[in-house]
Design a protein around this motif. Structure first.
Motif, short mmCIF file in Angstrom:
data_model
loop_
_atom_site.label_atom_id
_atom_site.label_comp_id
_atom_site.label_asym_id
_atom_site.label_seq_id
_atom_site.Cartn_x
_atom_site.Cartn_y
_atom_site.Cartn_z
N LYS A 152 2.94 -30.47 -34.92
CA LYS A 152 3.22 -30.02 -36.28
C LYS A 152 3.10 -31.18 -37.26
CE LYS A 152 4.51 -25.73 -35.19
NZ LYS A 152 4.59 -25.78 -33.74
N ALA A 153 2.99 -30.83 -38.55
CA ALA A 153 2.89 -31.83 -39.62
C ALA A 153 4.24 -31.99 -40.30
CB ALA A 153 1.84 -31.42 -40.63
N TYR A 154 4.73 -33.23 -40.30
CA TYR A 154 6.00 -33.56 -40.95
C TYR A 154 5.74 -34.23 -42.29
CZ TYR A 154 10.11 -36.25 -42.22
OH TYR A 154 11.15 -36.80 -42.93
N GLY A 155 6.44 -33.78 -43.33
CA GLY A 155 6.30 -34.39 -44.64
C GLY A 155 7.48 -35.26 -44.97
N GLY A 156 7.26 -36.56 -45.16
CA GLY A 156 8.35 -37.48 -45.42
C GLY A 156 8.08 -38.37 -46.60
N TRP A 157 8.93 -39.42 -46.73
CA TRP A 157 8.83 -40.33 -47.88
C TRP A 157 8.42 -41.74 -47.47
CZ3 TRP A 157 13.27 -38.27 -45.84
CH2 TRP A 157 14.22 -39.16 -45.33
N ILE A 172 15.46 -36.66 -26.46
CA ILE A 172 16.49 -35.84 -25.81
C ILE A 172 15.90 -34.53 -25.31
CG2 ILE A 172 18.64 -34.56 -26.23
CD1 ILE A 172 19.42 -36.80 -28.20
N ASP A 173 14.96 -33.99 -26.05
CA ASP A 173 14.30 -32.74 -25.67
C ASP A 173 13.08 -32.95 -24.78
OD1 ASP A 173 16.10 -31.15 -26.94
OD2 ASP A 173 14.80 -30.56 -28.61
N GLY A 174 12.82 -34.21 -24.40
CA GLY A 174 11.69 -34.51 -23.53
C GLY A 174 10.34 -34.37 -24.21
N ALA A 175 10.30 -34.61 -25.53
CA ALA A 175 9.06 -34.46 -26.29
C ALA A 175 8.57 -35.82 -26.78
CB ALA A 175 9.28 -33.52 -27.47
N ASP A 176 7.34 -35.84 -27.31
CA ASP A 176 6.66 -37.08 -27.68
C ASP A 176 6.42 -37.13 -29.19
OD1 ASP A 176 5.04 -39.28 -27.96
OD2 ASP A 176 3.49 -38.62 -26.56
N VAL A 177 7.07 -38.10 -29.86
CA VAL A 177 6.96 -38.19 -31.31
C VAL A 177 5.54 -38.55 -31.76
CG1 VAL A 177 7.55 -40.64 -31.55
CG2 VAL A 177 8.16 -39.04 -33.38
N SER A 178 4.76 -39.18 -30.90
CA SER A 178 3.39 -39.54 -31.27
C SER A 178 2.51 -38.31 -31.48
CB SER A 178 2.75 -40.45 -30.21
OG SER A 178 2.50 -39.75 -29.02
N LYS A 179 2.99 -37.17 -31.05
CA LYS A 179 2.24 -35.92 -31.23
C LYS A 179 2.59 -35.21 -32.53
CE LYS A 179 1.63 -35.23 -26.27
NZ LYS A 179 1.88 -34.33 -25.09
N VAL A 180 3.42 -35.86 -33.37
CA VAL A 180 3.74 -35.32 -34.69
C VAL A 180 2.80 -35.96 -35.72
CG1 VAL A 180 5.51 -35.08 -36.47
CG2 VAL A 180 6.16 -35.05 -34.06
N ASN A 181 2.23 -35.14 -36.58
CA ASN A 181 1.40 -35.63 -37.67
C ASN A 181 2.31 -35.93 -38.85
OD1 ASN A 181 -0.65 -36.23 -39.49
ND2 ASN A 181 -1.09 -34.08 -39.93
N ILE A 182 2.56 -37.22 -39.12
CA ILE A 182 3.48 -37.62 -40.18
C ILE A 182 2.71 -37.85 -41.48
CG2 ILE A 182 5.16 -39.35 -40.91
CD1 ILE A 182 5.81 -39.82 -37.96
N VAL A 183 3.06 -37.09 -42.50
CA VAL A 183 2.38 -37.12 -43.79
C VAL A 183 3.35 -37.62 -44.85
CG1 VAL A 183 1.15 -35.76 -45.53
CG2 VAL A 183 0.97 -35.15 -43.09
N ASN A 184 2.97 -38.62 -45.63
CA ASN A 184 3.82 -39.12 -46.71
C ASN A 184 3.61 -38.24 -47.94
OD1 ASN A 184 5.20 -40.51 -48.70
ND2 ASN A 184 4.49 -42.52 -48.04
#
Length: 347
Positions: A152-157, A172-184
């Motif tokens: 998924k795409a996360y929108g941050g600052w 904790i949920d056994g997932a990989d943060v590198s698979k998140v699309n981080i969008v500023n």
């Protein structure tokens, strides 16, 4: 309301401004220079003392108690003429730490970062007892747990703490943060962004979540505090600086007596408090303010013995979490970052 950013660049600017502010005369805060204008136990001087309180963001129900205290004359009773102002160009933490503004609204994460960089910022009250922020997504994105952030795409600052929090709860949920699309997306509106660019964002439920309810746009909310006690930190907090505490503690006491009274009123009278906020800031959406206030009022004090109370373990726990993830250059002296000294005693 998406949380405002704080970065290493901002801290560099803060250090410069604090250094410049150290030589200023008597807490250059837009206040009169007489430290005796705000007396004990509500005694007022003949001329009220002018002071500024700088917000962290545009006015919302996190700030209701401040506006109540002003509108109902609680500050005036303490001999204070308080101007509630929007954040300055240098940031609220910068201006409070440097002594250019005596009081402000900040966050535990901002104070923690500032303290470990040598800035004399001190939290004097927790506005809300537990963290009401978390990751929110429209229900059609099917994000029910942190594991669902993958793909998924996360929108941050653009702050490193965002990815660190996501990684912490995704692990904790056994997932990989590198698979998140981080969008500023900066300060972009949440509702616009999720229709155009992103799937989820970090919000305060009391404002953006309630607005989603009123819009008929249901969302799934993942509160970060539900994953770890260390993420149940204070956000927002009221801050001042060490110099003001040392040189003019009576001003801090007077300010906090009135402020606590304002938040206690908002706790006990949410509808009336909402009306006072709308009166003071008429450009706000009255329906949103009322609904948000009803949701938030019982959460100001929650399970604490009094409004504003802060615990050392909350400060040390979150700082430990930040240090372990490389977000701090050194460990925090938690006891110096906050104080309950200026909260009025419970009745």
């Amino acid at each position: 309301m998406i949380k405002p950013k704080w970065t290493a660049l901002l801290l560099a600017c803060m250090l410069l401004l604090v250094a410049a502010g150290c030589g200023t005369d008597n807490q250059k805060s837009g206040s009169t220079p007489n430290p005796n204008d705000a007396g004990n136990s509500g005694e007022t001087a003949e001329a009220p003392r002018d002071i500024q309180l700088m917000l962290d963001w545009s006015a919302n129900t996190n700030h209701t108690g401040l506006y109540v205290a002003k509108e109902l004359g609680y500050y005036e009773e303490e001999g204070l003429n308080v101007s509630i102002v929007q954040p300055g160009a240098g940031g609220t933490d910068t201006l409070v730490a440097s002594g250019n503004v005596p009081f402000g609204i900040s966050y535990q994460e901002g104070v923690t970062l500032a303290r470990t960089q040598g800035l004399p910022l001190v939290s004097i009250a927790a506005v809300i007892q537990h963290n009401t922020s978390g990751f929110a997504a429209p229900v059609d994105r099917n994000i029910k747990t942190a594991a669902d952030f993958e793909g998924k795409a996360y929108g941050g600052w653009g702050s490193p703490v965002e990815e660190a929090v996501m990684k912490s709860i995704m692990d904790i949920d056994g997932a990989d943060v590198s698979k998140v699309n981080i969008v500023n997306i900066g300060d972009a509106d949440y509702f616009t962004a999720v229709k155009r660019d992103i799937d989820f964002a970090w919000i305060f439920y009391a404002w953006t979540g309630i607005e989603a309810e009123l819009r008929g746009e249901p969302l799934d909310m993942i509160y970060v505090k539900d994953y770890s006690d260390k993420l149940d930190y204070y956000t927002p907090v009221i801050v001042t600086n060490e110099t003001l505490i040392q040189e003019d503690p009576e001003l801090v006491k007077a300010f906090m007596r009135a402020t606590a009274k304002g938040y206690e009123y908002a706790i006990n009278h949410p509808e009336e408090a909402a009306d006072l906020l709308i009166k003071a800031v008429p450009e706000l959406d009255a329906e949103l303010v009322l609904a948000s206030q009803k949701w938030l009022s019982p959460r100001y004090q929650d399970d604490a013995p009094r409004w504003g109370e802060q615990k050392a373990e909350v400060w040390s726990g979150y700082a430990e979490w930040m240090f372990e993830r490389g977000l701090l250059d050194q460990e925090l002296d938690a006891d110096s970052a906050f104080t309950n000294e200026f909260l009025p005693d419970t009745p």
